[in-house]
Structure formats: structure tokens, C-alpha cells
Scaffold this active site. Structure first.
Site, short mmCIF file in Angstrom:
data_model
loop_
_atom_site.label_atom_id
_atom_site.label_comp_id
_atom_site.label_asym_id
_atom_site.label_seq_id
_atom_site.Cartn_x
_atom_site.Cartn_y
_atom_site.Cartn_z
N ASP A 189 -4.52 0.75 -9.48
CA ASP A 189 -5.96 0.48 -9.58
C ASP A 189 -6.37 0.17 -11.01
O ASP A 189 -7.06 -0.81 -11.29
CB ASP A 189 -6.77 1.69 -9.08
CG ASP A 189 -6.41 2.07 -7.66
OD1 ASP A 189 -5.73 1.27 -6.99
OD2 ASP A 189 -6.79 3.17 -7.23
N GLY A 223 -12.77 3.04 -1.40
CA GLY A 223 -11.42 2.51 -1.56
C GLY A 223 -11.37 1.23 -2.37
O GLY A 223 -10.37 0.53 -2.37
N SER A 239 -26.47 7.44 -15.56
CA SER A 239 -26.11 6.40 -14.61
C SER A 239 -27.35 6.00 -13.83
O SER A 239 -28.18 6.86 -13.51
CB SER A 239 -25.04 6.93 -13.65
OG SER A 239 -24.96 6.07 -12.53
N SER A 259 -11.91 1.30 -5.66
CA SER A 259 -11.62 1.75 -7.03
C SER A 259 -12.83 1.82 -7.93
O SER A 259 -12.78 1.41 -9.10
CB SER A 259 -10.56 0.87 -7.68
OG SER A 259 -9.35 1.10 -7.07
N SER A 260 -13.92 2.38 -7.41
CA SER A 260 -15.07 2.59 -8.30
C SER A 260 -14.66 3.54 -9.42
O SER A 260 -15.14 3.41 -10.55
CB SER A 260 -16.27 3.14 -7.53
OG SER A 260 -15.95 4.34 -6.87
N GLU A 269 0.83 -1.22 0.00
CA GLU A 269 0.00 0.00 0.00
C GLU A 269 0.85 1.26 0.00
O GLU A 269 1.85 1.35 0.71
CB GLU A 269 -0.90 -0.03 1.24
CG GLU A 269 -2.27 0.51 0.99
CD GLU A 269 -3.04 -0.29 -0.05
OE1 GLU A 269 -2.97 0.07 -1.25
OE2 GLU A 269 -3.71 -1.26 0.34
N ASP A 324 2.68 2.11 -5.20
CA ASP A 324 2.72 2.20 -6.68
C ASP A 324 3.40 3.49 -7.15
O ASP A 324 4.18 3.47 -8.09
CB ASP A 324 1.33 2.00 -7.31
CG ASP A 324 0.24 2.95 -6.85
OD1 ASP A 324 0.49 3.75 -5.91
OD2 ASP A 324 -0.86 2.90 -7.43
N GLU A 344 -6.89 10.41 -13.72
CA GLU A 344 -6.80 10.76 -12.29
C GLU A 344 -5.83 11.92 -12.08
O GLU A 344 -6.12 12.87 -11.37
CB GLU A 344 -6.29 9.56 -11.47
CG GLU A 344 -7.23 8.39 -11.39
CD GLU A 344 -8.44 8.63 -10.48
OE1 GLU A 344 -8.43 9.57 -9.66
OE2 GLU A 344 -9.41 7.87 -10.61
C1 GLA Z 1 -5.29 4.68 -4.23
C2 GLA Z 1 -4.55 5.07 -5.49
C3 GLA Z 1 -3.54 3.99 -5.89
C4 GLA Z 1 -2.64 3.62 -4.72
C5 GLA Z 1 -3.46 3.36 -3.45
C6 GLA Z 1 -2.58 3.18 -2.23
O1 GLA Z 1 -6.09 3.54 -4.48
O2 GLA Z 1 -5.45 5.28 -6.54
O3 GLA Z 1 -2.79 4.44 -6.99
O4 GLA Z 1 -1.66 4.60 -4.49
O5 GLA Z 1 -4.37 4.40 -3.18
O6 GLA Z 1 -1.80 2.05 -2.32
#
Ligand code: GLA
Length: 383
Positions: free
Chosen positions: A170, A122, A66, A124-125, A32, A35, A158
Site C-alpha cells: 500500500d 480497503g 482533519s 488504503s486511506s 492479493e 506482499d 502499521e
Molecule cells: C492490506 C495490507 C497490504 C496487503 C493487502 C492484501 O491492504 O495493508 O499490505 O497485504 O491487505 O493484499
């Protein structure tokens, strides 16, 4: 194509959808805040995700609808787009902007989105929406991007359109996920290894803190900036391009180069976490879930004490897990500051775990968490 979505599409646009696509959300098993520091991460795609139905229209308008949000957008083809408030359609709009930036020709399209990834949790929607849109445009207009390019383009959305300095994890996981597998991704080289994710008699529980997320984007960017400062300090003596280029032993020798103590803690988390991913991949592949679980707990402790991105909600979940013999390990997943935790829970004990955790959490935090029993699913696809 899901019949209920197909029907809704026809009602909304007065024409049937001609194609449907799906992109999942993701969890990160371990690695975590790694990346954007060029290290190793171990995410997998989940079975929650975003459906997208499309049909070209003759009016040359891009119509975003949506079933999860009231806000909608109708916009003609322009030379460029910019972010428009905080609404959900900025993600697909950012993707269109990327296609235009790459001189790809796109034409008016009716688009209907429906997702079941809990928003701002958290999981990743946002990457799920980005990648399903990018994949759909790529297929519909034969734009010729590879899957890796689509993931990179999602990251640019992003970074450049939304304003979060996130890494590639993600979008990569959402694009490349495979059923019952994890992906060990080297975020520096983008080389990756598919790792068997056999959980034996455990299931992967996802626990949503349901914490309203505030300031998470600015705190995220603050962490990214702290890591850049740490790297600059280390570069006074070390020839490295990113923090994860060194291991813990090397960091111990050179940490004195980092002037600020908070920044030093951030860097220590990153470098130790990267070492943990290496071990986690090995023990997962060899089926040693006991050790794997210990690494999850160690990762959480580091995110709590060194990286300071957990908070009472996520800590409460992990504290509860530690008291349970039926749990092998648990940690927060994703950016933190609320969002979700994951736990490896004995299959037979899942219902009891879920009930007891919800009670414990509610008493401590004051509102309920949600517990999902998630499966590891496939990456983006046409359906
Ligand atoms: C979010 C970001 C990712 C990553 C995580 C933490 O999900 O979008 O790129 O940095 O946080 O690991």
C-alpha cells in the site's frame, strides 16, 4: 493549493499554510495477500487521496486537524509517542514517532488533513495519510529520506505503532504510483516495473461494499501467521525465505510437508496467486483484457475458497459481474473482509452497470453499495 482548504487552515490556526501535499489511495489489480509473502503485486494509485496543508508554529506544538473527523490532537515534542486509542491521528503520530526513532529533528507544525478515500474501505486511506505526512515532514524539515524509505517507514507505522502486520504494497503504491500505470512490485527485492495500464474501451469501477468492518485487523494478522506456519513446514525440506520463492508446480510436490489442511489452503492461494500476477502483467502489457479479466475472476475465487477473506458482500458483487457481458473481470481488492471490489466495465455500459449492480446488491445484502468510476493517478507530491 486548494483555496477552500487554505481558508479553512487560516481559520483554524490563525496563520496561512506554507505548503500543501497530496497522497493518493490505491487499488490492487491483482496479487492479493502476497506482499508479506515476498511475491509480486500489481497495484496502482487512484485519484482519490489525502490533502495535507502545513505551517510551522512558534509554540513547538504538533496540531492535528482533519475536515473529515471531529477528533483532534495537540501534542508537544516528546522523546517518543505511543498509540493513543483508535483515532485517525494515530497514523500521522506514528509517522512522527518513526522520524524521531531515526533521530530526525522535527519542530512544531500545524497540520490540516482532508481526504476523499472512503475510510476502512480497503483503498488504503491509512497508507495515504501515512505517506502524505511522511512526505510533508521530510520536505519541511529536510530529513533526507528517499521515497522508498518513506514507504518503508509507513509500513513500520502499521506494524509497530498500529499493530497490523501488513506488507509494503500500500505504502509503495501510494508513494510510487503513476497516472494510467500499474506497478509490478517484487515485495522481496523491492524491484519494480511500471506497466502501461491501457484499459481500451473499459473503465476501472471500484465498488465499495459499505460493510462495517469488524475484526478485520485480527483476521488479517491470523492469515499472516498461517502463512508463516506454512513456510516453516515447507522449510523442513526446501531452502526458501518466503512462500513466493516457489511456483505452483513445486508446491504440488511439497505440499504434503504442511501439516494443517487450512494452512495448506492458504499457502496454495499465495503461490498460485503469485503465478497469476506474472501472467496478468504480461497480458495487460499486450492489451489482452479478456485474459486479464479471467485472471481477476480466478483470483477472487481463490480468495473466497482458499484464503477465505471475501464474504457474502464481495461475493455478491463478483457474482453479479459474472452475469454481465459488459464486464471483463472482477475481484475483491485489498485485505478483504468487506472493503472494495474492482471490475473492468465497458465504458458505455458503466451507468447501467452501476444502477443494476446497486439494485442487485441491495436486494441481497440489505443496504447499498457505492460504485465509483476511478482514474489511475499519480503518487505522493507537493501541490
Ligand atoms: C492490506 C495490507 C497490504 C496487503 C493487502 C492484501 O491492504 O495493508 O499490505 O497485504 O491487505 O493484499
Amino acid at each position: 493549493m486548494k483555496p477552500d482548504l487554505q481558508q479553512k487552515f487560516s481559520e483554524l490556526f490563525g496563520q496561512p499554510a506554507t505548503a500543501a501535499f497530496f497522497a493518493p489511495g490505491r487499488v490492487n489489480l491483482i496479487g492479493e495477500h502476497i506482499d508479506y509473502n515476498g511475491g509480486l503485486v500489481l497495484p496502482c494509485a487512484i485519484t482519490f487521496g489525502t490533502d495535507l496543508l502545513v505551517a510551522e508554529n512558534k509554540e513547538g506544538i504538533f496540531r492535528f486537524r482533519s475536515l473529515d473527523f471531529d477528533e483532534q490532537l495537540d501534542i508537544p515534542l516528546l522523546e517518543a509517542y505511543t498509540k493513543n486509542g483508535g483515532d485517525w491521528f494515530n497514523y500521522p503520530l506514528g509517522v512522527m514517532q518513526q522520524f524521531l526513532g531515526h533521530k530526525k529533528s522535527i519542530k512544531g507544525l500545524d497540520m490540516l488533513f482532508k481526504g476523499d478515500v472512503p475510510v476502512a474501505s480497503g483503498l488504503s486511506s491509512s497508507a495515504s495519510i501515512e505517506i502524505v505526512t511522511a512526505f510533508a515532514l521530510n520536505e519541511t524539515f529536510n530529513s533526507g529520506f528517499t521515497k522508498l524509505e518513506l514507504a518503508q517507514l509507513g509500513k513500520k507505522v502499521e506494524n509497530d505503532f498500529i499493530g497490523v502486520n501488513s506488507g509494503i504494497m500500500d505504502q509503495f503504491a501510494v508513494a510510487f504510483g503513476e497516472k494510467e500505470k500499474a506497478i509490478e512490485l517484487n515485495c522481496d527485492t523491492l524491484n519494480y516495473k511500471i506497466v502501461d495500464c491501457k484499459l481500451q474501451d473499459y473503465v476501472l469501477a471500484i465498488i465499495n461494499t459499505n460493510k462495517p468492518r469488524q475484526l478485520s485487523e485480527s483476521k488479517y494478522n491470523e492469515r499472516v501467521a498461517e502463512c508463516q506456519t506454512a513456510l516453516k513446514d515447507l522449510q523442513k525440506e526446501l531452502k526458501i525465505a518466503n512462500l513466493c520463492a516457489i511456483d505452483t508446480a513445486t508446491f504440488n510436490k511439497y505440499e504434503h510437508l504442511i501439516e494443517n489442511d487450512v494452512v495448506k489452503k492458504r499457502a496454495r492461494h499465495v503461490i498460485e496467486e503469485n503465478d497469476r500476477v506474472k501472467e496478468a502483467t504480461q497480458v495487460l502489457a499486450s492489451g489482452d483484457l479478456t485474459r486479464f479479466g479471467q485472471l481477476l475472476y480466478a483470483s477472487h475465487a481463490s480468495l473466497k475458497d482458499l484464503y477465505e477473506v471475501t464474504g457474502v458482500e464481495l461475493d455478491t458483487i463478483v457474482d453479479f459481474c459474472k452475469t454481465q457481458q459488459t464486464v471483463a473481470g472482477a475481484r475483491m481488492t485489498g485485505a478483504g473482509f468487506g472493503g472494495c471490489a474492482i471490475a473492468l466495465v465497458k465504458h458505455d455500459a458503466f451507468d447501467e452497470f452501476s444502477k443494476n449492480l446497486t439494485k442487485f446488491y441491495t436486494e441481497k445484502v440489505g443496504y447499498e453499495c457505492a460504485v465509483y468510476n476511478s482514474l489511475i493517478g499519480n503518487g505522493v507530491k507537493r501541490v
